[in-house]
Design an enzyme around this catalytic site. Structure first.
Site, mmCIF file in Angstrom:
data_model
loop_
_atom_site.group_PDB
_atom_site.id
_atom_site.type_symbol
_atom_site.label_atom_id
_atom_site.label_comp_id
_atom_site.label_asym_id
_atom_site.label_seq_id
_atom_site.Cartn_x
_atom_site.Cartn_y
_atom_site.Cartn_z
ATOM 1 N N HIS A 168 -2.302 3.798 7.675
ATOM 2 C CA HIS A 168 -2.826 3.696 6.244
ATOM 3 C C HIS A 168 -3.508 5.205 6.128
ATOM 4 C CE1 HIS A 168 -3.824 2.492 2.414
ATOM 5 N NE2 HIS A 168 -5.031 2.938 2.500
ATOM 6 N N TYR A 193 -1.562 8.711 8.238
ATOM 7 C CA TYR A 193 -0.128 9.202 7.884
ATOM 8 C C TYR A 193 0.884 9.795 9.259
ATOM 9 C CZ TYR A 193 -1.345 8.680 3.004
ATOM 10 O OH TYR A 193 -1.599 8.475 2.042
ATOM 11 N N LYS A 212 -2.888 9.897 -9.688
ATOM 12 C CA LYS A 212 -2.488 9.668 -8.323
ATOM 13 C C LYS A 212 -2.049 8.250 -8.503
ATOM 14 C CE LYS A 212 -4.156 9.616 -3.572
ATOM 15 N NZ LYS A 212 -5.108 9.928 -2.702
ATOM 16 N N HIS A 244 -2.146 -0.962 -2.701
ATOM 17 C CA HIS A 244 -3.071 -2.102 -2.103
ATOM 18 C C HIS A 244 -2.230 -3.433 -1.877
ATOM 19 C CE1 HIS A 244 -7.554 -2.769 -1.851
ATOM 20 N NE2 HIS A 244 -7.413 -1.821 -1.519
ATOM 21 N N ASN A 245 -1.275 -3.293 -1.164
ATOM 22 C CA ASN A 245 -0.204 -4.247 -1.201
ATOM 23 C C ASN A 245 -0.693 -5.496 -0.136
ATOM 24 O OD1 ASN A 245 1.435 -2.366 -2.415
ATOM 25 N ND2 ASN A 245 2.538 -1.810 -0.620
ATOM 26 N N HIS A 246 -0.975 -5.193 1.001
ATOM 27 C CA HIS A 246 -1.193 -6.347 1.963
ATOM 28 C C HIS A 246 -2.595 -7.188 1.411
ATOM 29 C CE1 HIS A 246 1.277 -5.240 5.830
ATOM 30 N NE2 HIS A 246 1.922 -5.470 4.673
ATOM 31 N N ASP A 258 -15.203 10.287 -2.257
ATOM 32 C CA ASP A 258 -15.274 8.678 -2.590
ATOM 33 C C ASP A 258 -15.062 8.048 -1.153
ATOM 34 O OD1 ASP A 258 -12.443 9.102 -2.528
ATOM 35 O OD2 ASP A 258 -12.321 6.924 -2.981
ATOM 36 N N SER A 287 -16.760 -1.488 1.799
ATOM 37 C CA SER A 287 -17.472 -2.087 0.715
ATOM 38 C C SER A 287 -17.275 -0.939 -0.538
ATOM 39 C CB SER A 287 -18.972 -2.003 0.990
ATOM 40 O OG SER A 287 -19.496 -3.095 1.858
ATOM 41 N N ASP A 321 3.507 9.920 -5.974
ATOM 42 C CA ASP A 321 4.527 8.923 -5.603
ATOM 43 C C ASP A 321 3.690 7.971 -4.507
ATOM 44 O OD1 ASP A 321 4.472 10.235 -2.978
ATOM 45 O OD2 ASP A 321 5.846 11.507 -3.566
#
Length: 757
Positions: free
Chosen positions: A58, A61, A105, A109-111, A283, A328, A512
């Site tokens: 993640h 890459y 952008k 946050h799939n899983h 961030d 967090s 994308d």
């Protein structure tokens, strides 16, 4: 990763005979050995923790870098100017004229959203908003492309309501309008939903900020929420492995969000930018402090020294490794010149945002982190943040693809009752009305939203004086990607590009979110390679840059991977949002026109999928020159004010576009397909349900406007067919079907409520 997994990480680093838990942290044997080679010694437990999250799929890459680098060869210029920030930054930034820029952008946050639907989706919104904040921008809108398993599956009933509530709960609390997205159902996403989040922000050119730690002696300040034990490993680990059968089992790794803390953080950041007290900013998202410290130092011109025990904690029992890996939420890290530190802290204090000076930029080339006076990290920051593993995974075209492509929908029975088929299609899971979802989102907060769902794209004003604004759309048909991933990616781009254009906006840039199965599967890597090639070639032809995005691998449960789903977001600029055109027939007596050419292209489409459960054949042909011509037509026609409505043709073809237009606007239509049948050499069924590209449905108010529109279309090389007029309360297609709006509306609106209450 759970907190208990980290018990083994804190092995006494002075015990060389003790095996380090590199495998439990997701590292491969060769990756662990490479870490030892980089450091020329055994890593400390804190260093091992940092490398493990930063070298995860993640964050690093590592399987996609060799393919993504092609995007760097795309031109960075747009018709309005240079891309101000591109791939490699927190988010892309493009010039939209008049001294304004926008940043946008999309990320996944799939899983986490499968494991804990509410918090997974909520923190997906929070994370993408902070990416936009980190560029110096004010977030102005969000969007959510969502994909779930079968609509009638019990687990969809668990996941979807939580995801929708998480998106609405976080975004609404932030006071950001949700202006669009997609909701798609398909069995391939069962057990692995795709929850992608997009944010758009606006800024003046001079307010642009980048993520780097430069200037020896500049202070490193962590501000925002305190660091807790939630999200340790978080998305960096969850998104870097395949789910197995059996359901959620990783809840401790999902972050917990506080939208009200983030809202305060947004305003605090904007005040800091306005006061010019920030030299660089980052961030804290995936990999938390491990990412923020290493990326800032790596992108700077020196090193960095951090005292980790100065991090404000919610849980005083956290170990150093846990603090470094915690994801967090609602945290930012800034680089501040010493003479501006007091002003910085005065502003954070005014907003009641906790801030702590953790260290400073050094003149060396190392990232050094101490814990209660002991050095626990001493690494070259680039080795953590940017010079991680790079894999050239095996690639092989799937053996099953030939049989799938040979299985065309041409063998399916044509409907005896076209009206019944249209009603069934309107009630199908992917075409049905989605207001059950979108009504849970605030679409018009801030007062600058001009268009939102169900229109083709979201349109939001950037400058309240001039009306300058942007249109944004996201799209992807995963079935097309399964049939042909190269064409599927181009079709996703083409539809999103078309949706932006139909509002009257000039398409400028692409972001994308590339959602695929396991990169360790050669067939998946072939699909990924093809999709990248398709996007690159299409962007090159359209003259539109890719400014950033996200790769999400391991979207796979057991041996079942999701369809290749390269979600493509396109952003366009419109001189005055007041001129943008909506979809929907809203007045009687308007002339209905079809733009573009129709071919016999039903494979992979909604008619075959929804009504016959069929997926096979070849997807529609991509005609990028026609898409570009259509976009030019719309920019010209909208500026001249001659269109009453516009709606692109995509899922379900002309039949669904006509139905959606009469239902959205509340006015029926009587049309005759003969001009299309005669010109394109097709039958009425094909004319209704083909999903040929580069097409749109428009209406004009008068014969004089018709003459103008036809002239504009001819000038841009866009075919035009006059179909009929808007009238009464029925949709009539001569010699084919005749349906009342009430009957169509009942079919269209009942599905979501039936399954989700």
């Amino acid at each position: 990763m759970t907190v208990s997994n980290l018990d083994t990480v804190a092995v006494a680093q002075g015990s060389p005979d003790t095996e380090q838990p590199w495998a439990e942290l997701g590292l491969k044997p060769d990756e662990y050995e490479r870490i030892r080679e980089i450091l020329d010694r055994r890593p400390t437990s804190a260093e091992l923790a940092m490398y493990s999250v930063m070298w995860s799929e993640h964050c690093s890459y590592k399987s996609s870098k060799v393919h993504l680098k092609r995007f760097g060869d795309l031109p960075s210029e747009t018709p309005l100017g240079k891309t101000l920030a591109g791939i490699g930054e927190n988010a892309g930034v493009i010039d939209i004229g008049q001294g304004w820029a926008v940043t946008f952008k999309v990320e996944s946050h799939n899983h986490p959203s499968y494991v804990e639907p509410y918090q997974g989706a909520a923190t997906g919104i929070g994370g993408i908003v902070r990416d936009i904040m980190a560029m110096g921008a004010r977030p102005i809108a969000v969007m959510d492309p969502l994909r779930f398993g079968a609509i009638d599956h019990p687990d969809t009933a668990r996941v979807l309501p939580g995801v929708v509530k998480g998106i609405g709960g976080y975004g609404n609390s932030l006071g950001l309008p949700n202006i669009g997205g997609e909701i798609v159902f398909d069995e391939c996403y069962q057990g692995n939903p795709l929850v992608n989040a997009l944010c758009v922000g606006s800024l003046r050119h001079e307010d642009l900020h980048l993520a780097n730690a430069s200037g020896t002696g500049n202070k490193i300040v962590l501000f925002g929420a305190k660091t807790g034990g939630d999200g340790i490993g978080g998305v960096s680990v969850l998104a870097s492995e395949t789910f197995e059968e059996g359901g959620p089992a990783k809840r401790p790794a999902v972050q917990v969000g506080d939208p009200f803390a983030e809202k305060v953080l947004i305003e605090c950041c904007l005040d800091l930018y306005a006061a010019r007290v920030v030299e660089g900013i980052q961030d804290l998202g995936g990999a938390g402090l491990s990412c923020a410290t290493s990326e800032l130092a790596s992108a700077g011109d020196g090193g960095m020294q951090i005292e980790l025990d100065k991090v404000p904690l919610r849980d005083s029992t956290l170990r150093a490794e846990e603090i470094l890996m915690s994801e967090s939420q609602e945290r930012m890290m800034a680089v501040v010149a010493p003479d501006k530190l007091d002003a910085f802290l005065e502003i954070t204090g005014r907003w009641d945002v906790e801030a702590a000076v953790l260290g400073e930029v050094t003149d060396g080339d190392r990232l050094v982190i101490t814990w209660h006076g002991e050095t626990i990290v001493d690494v070259p920051p680039r080795s953590v943040a940017h010079d991680g593993p790079v894999y050239e995974r095996p690639i092989a075209r799937p053996e099953w693809l030939d049989a799938v492509q040979a299985d065309s929908s041409s063998s399916l029975p044509r409907p005896a009752d076209p009206g019944a088929d249209l009603l069934a299609l309107l009630a199908s899971s992917n075409i049905c009305d989605k207001t059950w979802v979108t009504d849970q989102y605030d679409r018009y907060v801030l007062g600058n939203t001009k268009r939102a769902m169900p229109h083709d794209s979201g349109v939001v004003r950037v400058d309240e004086e001039s009306g300058l604004g942007v249109a944004v759309s996201t799209d992807c048909n995963g079935r097309f990607g399964r049939l042909d991933p190269y064409a599927g990616a181009q079709l996703a781009l083409a539809e999103s590009y078309r949706n932006v254009a139909t509002s009257g906006a000039l398409p400028l840039a692409v972001t994308d979110c590339l959602n695929f199965g396991s990169p360790e599967d050669p067939g998946v890597m072939w699909q990924f390679q093809q999709a990248i090639g398709g996007l690159f070639d299409a962007c090159l032809e359209l003259g539109i840059p890719v400014t950033g995005g996200n790769v999400s691998f391991y979207n796979q449960t057991g041996e079942t991977a999701v369809h290749p789903t390269p979600v493509v977001g396109v952003l366009g600029v419109i001189d005055d949002v007041a001129t943008s055109v909506a979809s929907g027939f809203r007045a009687k007596g308007e002339i209905v026109l079809l733009l573009g050419e129709t071919r016999d292209e039903l494979d992979g489409g909604e008619w075959a999928h929804a009504l016959h459960g069929h997926l096979g054949g070849q997807p529609p042909v991509v005609d990028l020159a026609a898409e570009k011509a259509l976009a030019s037509f719309f920019v010209d026609a909208v500026r001249r004010g001659v269109l009453a409505s516009s709606h692109d043709l995509s899922d379900g073809g002309l039949a669904v576009a006509l139905a959606e237009s009469v239902l959205t606007g509340g006015t029926g239509a009587s049309v005759d397909l003969s001009p299309v049948l005669d010109r394109d050499g097709i039958d009425a069924f094909t004319a209704l349900y083909s999903e040929s590209t580069a097409r749109a449905l428009v209406t004009v108010r008068s014969e004089s406007d018709l003459v103008t529109v036809v002239g504009i279309a001819e000038a841009h090389g866009v075919p035009v067919a006059r179909l009929g007029t808007t009238d009464a309360d029925r949709l009539k297609v001569k010699d084919v079907l005749d349906l009342g709006l009430e009957e169509m509306g009942a079919a269209h609106t009942g599905t979501m409520a039936r399954y989700f209450g």
